[in-house]
Write an enzyme that holds these catalytic residues in place. Structure first.
Site, PDB file in Angstrom:
ATOM      1  CE  LYS A  26      -2.784  -3.044  -0.177  1.00 30.87           C
ATOM      2  NZ  LYS A  26      -3.249  -3.426  -1.513  1.00 30.87           N
ATOM      3  NE  ARG A  64     -10.067  -8.813  -6.728  1.00 29.87           N
ATOM      4  CZ  ARG A  64      -9.765  -8.001  -5.714  1.00 29.87           C
ATOM      5  NH1 ARG A  64      -8.516  -7.844  -5.347  1.00 29.87           N
ATOM      6  NH2 ARG A  64     -10.711  -7.333  -5.095  1.00 29.87           N
TER       7      ARG A  64
END
Ligand code: MV4
Length: 530
Positions: free
Chosen positions: A128, A304
């Site tokens: 992150k 994804r």
């Protein structure tokens, strides 16, 4: 950061794809393959023998026992199977191995085409703090905060004072809310940092924690992007994902009432900039917080295909899974801009969770299944009559998606579709969704990411209006009938209806239990969904 590098476009067509997943997304991928004239290979665990995704594919291979660690997560084994059956490519779906950098790399190194972003992009977005660094470099707005792990509580307190309370401590390796702590006052920061680090270490094997300004009451809006291997990257619109519980989305829609065409353009440009900075290729999603002022902040990028991709497909007319395959085969995108969204799409996740009991997972065998159909209905499912729902996998059984000209019409359509839907054998989230469609706040989309958890007690405490009315109407008729016939005479008409049967039993119990009995009956009836 080596994220700028992209993989070379595939030089050979994709003829055969191994689908490294199960359930509805494996069915969805098999359908996309079929339409493109690509052969598909399903893999399945012992628990999934004969499952719908197995029959949706052209061929299938047993890969191990039920636990995912011994089947769907055995990357090396899956690659071997793919090579043995001369597959050209592997599609990972979502979850399982879809965002494991090592797997994307191993697939590529085995000479197979990975139907997803480059391993380097997965890695860059997996951290992150690295993702924030990339976004900042790209000019994408991020929440004020650090890009480095906190050294200690003293530094955390200094930074918190600088950003202003409340602040949020987040795990650098995180996502999904693990290792996250809201801190509202200086006195709490040391212990919050300690527990965030401990949780991050346990969940990710990495105790790095950083700090951000805490944004109160935002919406969760995400931007779908498509990037080809030739440098074209296009934002194809937003999804509104604020209706979530414990970091699990329940209902998604496209477009978002909170996004104007001008904001759509700005968020789209920001998402494309972040994706390009990561060297992104294939389908991906940038998550943003959108606050009440219309300011948005990049949170993270999902590398994804996502569960909620169908709402984007319905309002854009694009087949995102087909585009994943075509991009992986080296095909260039034939457009540089997406059309404005057409109509409104809503998706309800149908899970084997019991809303009446705290969304506890429910198990069993599907004994009856009646699917909604008619105008504007899409069912992306992975179950059928006979399917055993256990605890080895995610409780999401299917997605019910509707498309209509307006949001109001989409809500009416979803309500109608949910009323048509019958699933027997396991408890499902169906009743929850039905109540949501009748909720005034949801109807106005007056929601944020905290709304559902605050609303749930009221939402599930009272019986659903439509079902309650139906049960109450049955009851009223039976009561009137009984009064007319008198107490000594037999009650009811021998209807097979459950309410009528229980009403007859109740009537024999006498007047004192009557009201309670009807209330209970209405509640049971409203929860049963038969
Ligand atoms: C935030 C936030 C408020 N302020 N960051 C939750 C999981 C991870 N993806 C990021 N999350 C949040 N980050 C700042 N600076 C609120 C959340 C958050 C959230 C975000 C999206 C969807 C649902 C959420 C539920 C709770 C908290």
């Amino acid at each position: 950061m080596s994220a700028k590098k992209t993989t070379a476009p595939a030089t050979r067509p994709i003829r055969r794809v191994l689908i490294a997943n199960r359930g509805e997304i494996a069915v969805r991928i098999a359908r996309a393959c079929r339409e493109l004239g690509i052969e598909s290979i399903a893999v399945y665990s012992e628990a999934d023998a004969g499952a719908p995704h197995v029959r949706a594919a052209d061929r299938s291979v047993l890969i191990g026992p039920a636990p995912a660690a011994q089947s769907y997560l055995r990357g090396d084994h899956l690659i071997e199977v793919a090579k043995q059956l001369e597959a050209d490519a592997i599609h990972p779906g979502y979850g399982f191995l879809s965002e494991r950098e090592w797997f994307a790399r191993a697939v590529r190194e085995a000479g197979l085409i990975w139907i997803g972003p480059p391993a380097e992009a997965i890695a860059a977005m997996g951290s992150k703090t690295a993702a924030r660094t990339l976004a900042i470099a790209a000019g994408t707005p991020v929440v004020p905060g650090t890009t480095e792990a906190l050294r200690d509580a003293t530094q955390a307190a200094e930074l918190a004072a600088q950003f202003g309370y409340p602040v949020l401590l987040k795990a650098a390796a995180g996502g999904g809310g693990k290792g996250m702590r809201v801190v509202r006052a200086p006195a709490e920061i040391a212990s919050a940092l300690e527990s965030a680090k401990r949780e991050a270490q346990n969940a990710f094997g990495d105790d790095a924690v950083y700090i951000e300004k805490y944004i109160e009451g935002p919406r969760h809006v995400e931007i779908q992007i498509l990037a080809d291997a030739h440098g074209t990257c296009v934002a194809v619109g937003e999804r509104e994902c604020s209706i979530q519980r414990r970091h699990q989305k329940m209902i998604e829609e496209a477009p978002s009432v909170a996004v104007s065409p001008a904001l759509r353009k700005r968020m789209g440009d920001a998402a494309v900039a972040a994706a390009k900075a990561a060297g992104y290729v294939n389908a991906g999603t940038c998550e943003f917080l959108l606050d009440a002022h219309g300011d948005f902040y990049f949170l993270e990028m999902n590398t994804r295909i996502q569960v909620e991709h169908p709402v984007t497909e319905l309002v854009t007319g694009l087949d995102l899974v087909q585009w994943q395959l075509r991009i992986a085969a080296g095909e260039p995108l034939p457009f540089t801009q997406a059309p404005e969204p057409r109509g409104w799409a809503i998706e309800c996740r149908i899970t084997s969770e019991d809303p009446a009991h705290g969304f506890l997972p429910s198990t069993g065998r599907i004994t009856a299944l009646h699917l909604p159909s008619g105008p504007g209905i899409r069912w992306d499912g992975g179950i059928e009559v006979g399917t055993t729902v256990g605890l080895s996998y995610d409780p999401m059984l299917a997605k019910l998606i509707v498309h209509a000209p307006t949001r109001e019409a989409a809500i009416a359509r979803m309500r109608r579709a949910l009323q048509e839907l019958v699933i027997e054998g396991v408890e499902t989230s169906c009743e929850f969704h039905l109540r949501m469609m009748d909720d005034p706040d949801y109807q106005r989309s007056a929601v944020d990411i905290q709304w559902l958890e605050a609303k749930l007690p009221a939402l599930l405490g009272a019986p659903a209006p439509t079902e309650t009315l139906r049960a109450a109407a049955v009851g009223a008729v039976l009561l009137a009938e009984r009064d007319r016939q008198g107490r000594a005479r037999q009650v009811g008409n021998g209807s097979a209806n459950g309410a009528a049967r229980s009403a007859a039993a109740d009537a024999q119990g006498g007047a004192s239990s009557e009201v309670r009995g009807w209330a209970r009956l209405a509640r049971e009836e409203s929860l049963r969904r038969s």
